[in-house]
Scaffold this motif. Structure first.
Motif, short mmCIF file in Angstrom:
data_model
loop_
_atom_site.label_atom_id
_atom_site.label_comp_id
_atom_site.label_asym_id
_atom_site.label_seq_id
_atom_site.Cartn_x
_atom_site.Cartn_y
_atom_site.Cartn_z
N GLU A 79 21.55 -3.64 1.10
CA GLU A 79 20.77 -2.65 0.38
C GLU A 79 19.37 -3.15 0.05
O GLU A 79 18.54 -2.39 -0.45
N PHE A 80 19.15 -4.43 0.32
CA PHE A 80 17.86 -5.03 -0.01
C PHE A 80 17.19 -5.43 1.30
O PHE A 80 17.48 -4.89 2.35
N SER A 81 16.28 -6.41 1.27
CA SER A 81 15.66 -6.89 2.52
C SER A 81 15.05 -8.26 2.30
O SER A 81 14.64 -8.60 1.19
N ARG A 84 11.15 -8.14 1.19
CA ARG A 84 10.89 -7.92 -0.24
C ARG A 84 11.16 -9.18 -1.04
O ARG A 84 10.43 -9.53 -1.97
N LEU A 85 12.23 -9.89 -0.66
CA LEU A 85 12.60 -11.08 -1.42
C LEU A 85 11.57 -12.19 -1.24
O LEU A 85 11.17 -12.85 -2.21
N THR A 146 20.22 -0.26 -6.49
CA THR A 146 19.76 -1.27 -5.53
C THR A 146 18.29 -1.08 -5.15
O THR A 146 17.64 -2.03 -4.70
N ALA A 147 17.76 0.13 -5.32
CA ALA A 147 16.36 0.38 -4.97
C ALA A 147 15.43 0.27 -6.18
O ALA A 147 14.22 0.46 -6.04
N THR A 151 15.46 -4.85 -9.24
CA THR A 151 16.60 -5.40 -8.51
C THR A 151 16.24 -6.68 -7.76
O THR A 151 17.06 -7.60 -7.66
N GLU A 152 15.02 -6.76 -7.21
CA GLU A 152 14.65 -7.98 -6.49
C GLU A 152 14.61 -9.18 -7.44
O GLU A 152 14.98 -10.30 -7.04
N LEU A 155 18.36 -10.12 -8.05
CA LEU A 155 18.88 -10.87 -6.90
C LEU A 155 18.30 -12.27 -6.84
O LEU A 155 18.99 -13.24 -6.54
N LEU A 254 21.14 -9.81 3.63
CA LEU A 254 19.68 -9.70 3.58
C LEU A 254 19.07 -9.74 4.98
O LEU A 254 18.13 -9.00 5.29
#
Length: 406
Positions: A79-81, A84-85, A146-147, A151-152, A155, A254
């Protein structure tokens, strides 16, 4: 082993019953799964021939629960990437340092004020510092957050905690189990953990074009087998490097989130995430001994630690969020979402037991974890109400004035 299939069937039935009750009451399902597990665990009450305890299947349920944690973190990663992280690397490093520093310091002070020796103080600080990856992942997915902008950071703090945990367990094991620790060994452990995470993220991102090509598999059966093989191999390998297997699963998610197959993986993985995730929380309940939770010392120690954790998480979440440029509302969400404690706290308590430390540490950890496993999801669900109440005190945002009609 002759009754193991029947016990597994009963376990699934009890988990389903807890889910139905939760849906009817509109209550977080996680606490009910844990409480149901406690009610039928190996340590639960029984009356003579009437014995409803899950004994034969406990080890198998534990393994299935570990798989559940992998699916929860894997789906959260999907749900993330990676992009972004990595872009938020500096903010995450600062936020993670703030979070660990505040909560670990408060844990040390709490243990000292409670009159414990140094080794017990270090164990208590570890128990109260590390949040539960499984519960955090479950709550974020269930509440469809998650969006969200925070959230980042959440995580990132989870991953930062894992690096800290590798260092912390190295030091604690040396002090408690062998009476000494090597600075070189601690630094090596931290470097390996951090290096492994960065390597998977960077190499995985570079490999996206190849993954897009080789995952173009028509058969859902073969496609799932390939995905599961990658998930379990990398998660298992990460554990060999003393990085939590759950973090390995998160990293795989991820990486695959960057591919064009993300939606297909999500749709196929959801039933596994829900089924095995529910078994994890039920299995977690099986490990808790209800008879040891309610001594006077355990209750007061646990309640005190819960209060300290709530304060520490709120302050750390606000500071971490504000340093990343998030709003007070999003910053409040950070502190409340990661307040749950779980599997890592129990691991630290078990280390204290292996080192022959005071016996109160295990029941304290169990009750403390149980309270926050119940309270954490509830607070996360009601973050709007909590924020409104706190905003009246701290005046972060002034109420919007209505414009009079012309």
């Amino acid at each position: 082993m002759e009754h193991i299939v029947f016990e597994i069937g009963l376990a699934i039935g009890l988990i389903a019953l807890g889910g139905l009750i939760s849906a009817r009451l509109r209550f977080s399902v996680i606490p009910l799964y844990i409480l149901v597990g406690m009610a039928v665990g190996p340590h639960a009450f029984h009356w003579g021939a009437i014995d409803l305890r899950f004994i034969h299947s406990a080890e198998l349920i534990d393994v299935l629960g570990r798989i559940g944690v992998l699916f929860l973190l894997f789906y959260l990663g999907l749900e993330f990437s990676v992009g972004r992280l990595l872009k938020s690397g500096k903010n995450i490093a600062v936020g993670g340092t703030i979070y660990i520093a505040i909560n670990f310091t408060l844990g040390m002070l709490f243990g000292w004020i409670s009159g414990f020796p140094l080794e017990e103080i270090l164990v208590i600080a570890g128990i109260t510092t590390i949040s539960s990856s499984a519960i955090v992942a479950k709550v974020l997915v269930d509440l469809k957050r998650t969006a969200n902008p925070e959230t980042e950071m959440i995580l990132g703090i989870i991953m930062f905690e894992d690096v800290f945990l590798a260092v912390y367990l190295s030091i604690l094991s040396g002090l408690i189990l062998s009476g000494s620790t090597s600075l070189g060994g601690v630094l090596l452990s931290a470097a390996v953990s951090l290096g492994f995470m960065l390597a998977v993220l960077i190499i995985g991102r570079k490999a996206v074009p190849l993954l897009n090509k080789y995952l173009n598999i028509k058969s859902n059966e073969i496609f799932l087998l390939v995905i599961f093989a990658a998930l379990f191999i990398i998660a298992g390998f990460s554990e060999k490097l003393h990085v939590a297997e759950a973090i390995g699963a998160l990293l795989v998610g991820l990486v695959l989130a960057e591919t064009q197959h993300r939606k297909r993986i999500e749709s196929l993985i959801i039933p596994f995430r829900d089924f095995f995730g529910a078994i994890f929380f039920f299995g977690f309940g099986l490990t808790i001994d209800p008879t040891s939770l309610f001594t006077k010392e355990t209750v007061f120690l646990s309640l005190g630690a819960v209060i300290v954790t709530l304060i520490g998480n709120f302050v750390a979440g606000m500071l971490a969020g504000r340093t990343a440029g998030l709003t007070p509302k999003s910053s409040t969400n950070i502190g409340l979402t990661i307040v749950s404690r779980g599997e890592f706290s129990i691991i630290v308590a078990n280390l204290g037991k292996a080192g022959g430390l005071l016996a109160v540490l295990q029941p304290f950890a169990a009750l403390y974890v149980l309270i926050l496993a119940i309270l954490g999801p509830l607070l996360t669900k009601e973050t709007k109400l909590v924020y409104r109440a706190l905003n009246k005190i701290f005046k972060w945002e002034l109420p919007k004035r209505s414009v009079p009609d012309q």
